[in-house]
Motif scaffolding. Sequence first.
Motif, PDB file in Angstrom:
ATOM      1  N   PRO A 273       0.999  -1.178  -0.038  1.00 33.69           N
ATOM      2  CA  PRO A 273      -0.193   0.041   0.123  1.00 33.69           C
ATOM      3  C   PRO A 273       0.753   1.399   0.061  1.00 33.69           C
ATOM      4  CG  PRO A 273      -0.188  -1.030   1.948  1.00 33.69           C
ATOM      5  CD  PRO A 273       0.424  -2.206   1.230  1.00 33.69           C
ATOM      6  N   HIS A 274       2.008   1.209   0.290  1.00 32.07           N
ATOM      7  CA  HIS A 274       3.145   2.308   0.078  1.00 32.07           C
ATOM      8  C   HIS A 274       3.931   2.651  -0.923  1.00 32.07           C
ATOM      9  CE1 HIS A 274       1.848   2.884   4.355  1.00 32.07           C
ATOM     10  NE2 HIS A 274       2.273   1.544   4.532  1.00 32.07           N
TER      11      HIS A 274
ATOM     12  N   GLN B 188       4.864   3.209  -4.897  1.00 29.36           N
ATOM     13  CA  GLN B 188       4.007   4.202  -6.060  1.00 29.36           C
ATOM     14  C   GLN B 188       3.714   3.194  -7.254  1.00 29.36           C
ATOM     15  OE1 GLN B 188       2.886   6.887  -6.117  1.00 29.36           O
ATOM     16  NE2 GLN B 188       3.371   7.561  -3.922  1.00 29.36           N
TER      17      GLN B 188
ATOM     18  N   ARG C 143      -7.084   9.825  -1.658  1.00 32.03           N
ATOM     19  CA  ARG C 143      -6.957   8.375  -1.759  1.00 32.03           C
ATOM     20  C   ARG C 143      -7.405   7.417  -0.553  1.00 32.03           C
ATOM     21  NH1 ARG C 143      -0.620   8.649  -3.894  1.00 32.03           N
ATOM     22  NH2 ARG C 143      -1.074   9.575  -5.818  1.00 32.03           N
TER      23      ARG C 143
ATOM     24  N   HIS D 253      -7.966   2.828   0.021  1.00 36.31           N
ATOM     25  CA  HIS D 253      -7.295   1.375  -0.156  1.00 36.31           C
ATOM     26  C   HIS D 253      -8.702   0.628   0.028  1.00 36.31           C
ATOM     27  CE1 HIS D 253      -3.540   3.550   0.565  1.00 36.31           C
ATOM     28  NE2 HIS D 253      -3.042   2.613  -0.375  1.00 36.31           N
TER      29      HIS D 253
ATOM     30  N   CYS E 134      -4.311   0.665  -4.064  1.00 38.21           N
ATOM     31  CA  CYS E 134      -4.501   2.348  -3.760  1.00 38.21           C
ATOM     32  C   CYS E 134      -5.517   2.645  -4.723  1.00 38.21           C
ATOM     33  CB  CYS E 134      -3.121   2.859  -4.072  1.00 38.21           C
ATOM     34  SG  CYS E 134      -3.415   4.749  -3.967  1.00 38.21           S
TER      35      CYS E 134
ATOM     36  N   GLU F 125      -8.171   6.332  -6.053  1.00 38.77           N
ATOM     37  CA  GLU F 125      -8.331   7.725  -5.776  1.00 38.77           C
ATOM     38  C   GLU F 125      -9.391   7.932  -6.438  1.00 38.77           C
ATOM     39  OE1 GLU F 125      -5.756  11.344  -7.581  1.00 38.77           O
ATOM     40  OE2 GLU F 125      -4.559  10.273  -6.290  1.00 38.77           O
TER      41      GLU F 125
END
Length: 127
Positions: free
Chosen positions: A67-68, A70, A108, A110, A116, A118
């Motif tokens: 989840p962190h 990119q 954003r 999850h 992720c 948005e």
Amino acid sequence: MTALFDRIDTFVLPVADYQAAADWYAAKLGLQATYVDAGECLAVLPLAQGASLTLWQRKAGGPAPDPHAQGAFPIFATADAAAACATLKRRGVRVGELERGDGVLYFRFHDADGNCLEACQVLQPGA
């Protein structure tokens, strides 16, 4: 040169269990699967403007999303980002802060698999 493509047809998200993910997207985002392929372990959730989101089950032992990290992720268009954010919070979805960018309001969040997502509202000039 003429463009080869005119739009995104579908955005594929890897999930641990496609049926559980389809249930989450129905309950939290109101997106209903219109096509399910149990053999391929996928569910297609259409969006109003013609594109779709395809939830595709990862192969056993495949890596879970970070989840962190990119990477590519879908951005959902909304007419009212603040209202969408509040609705998702009421539905038990953990959402990030509402942020203002250059002409947009967005946040954003999850899904249950950690993918992720948005939501973005294009602001009227001067707003």
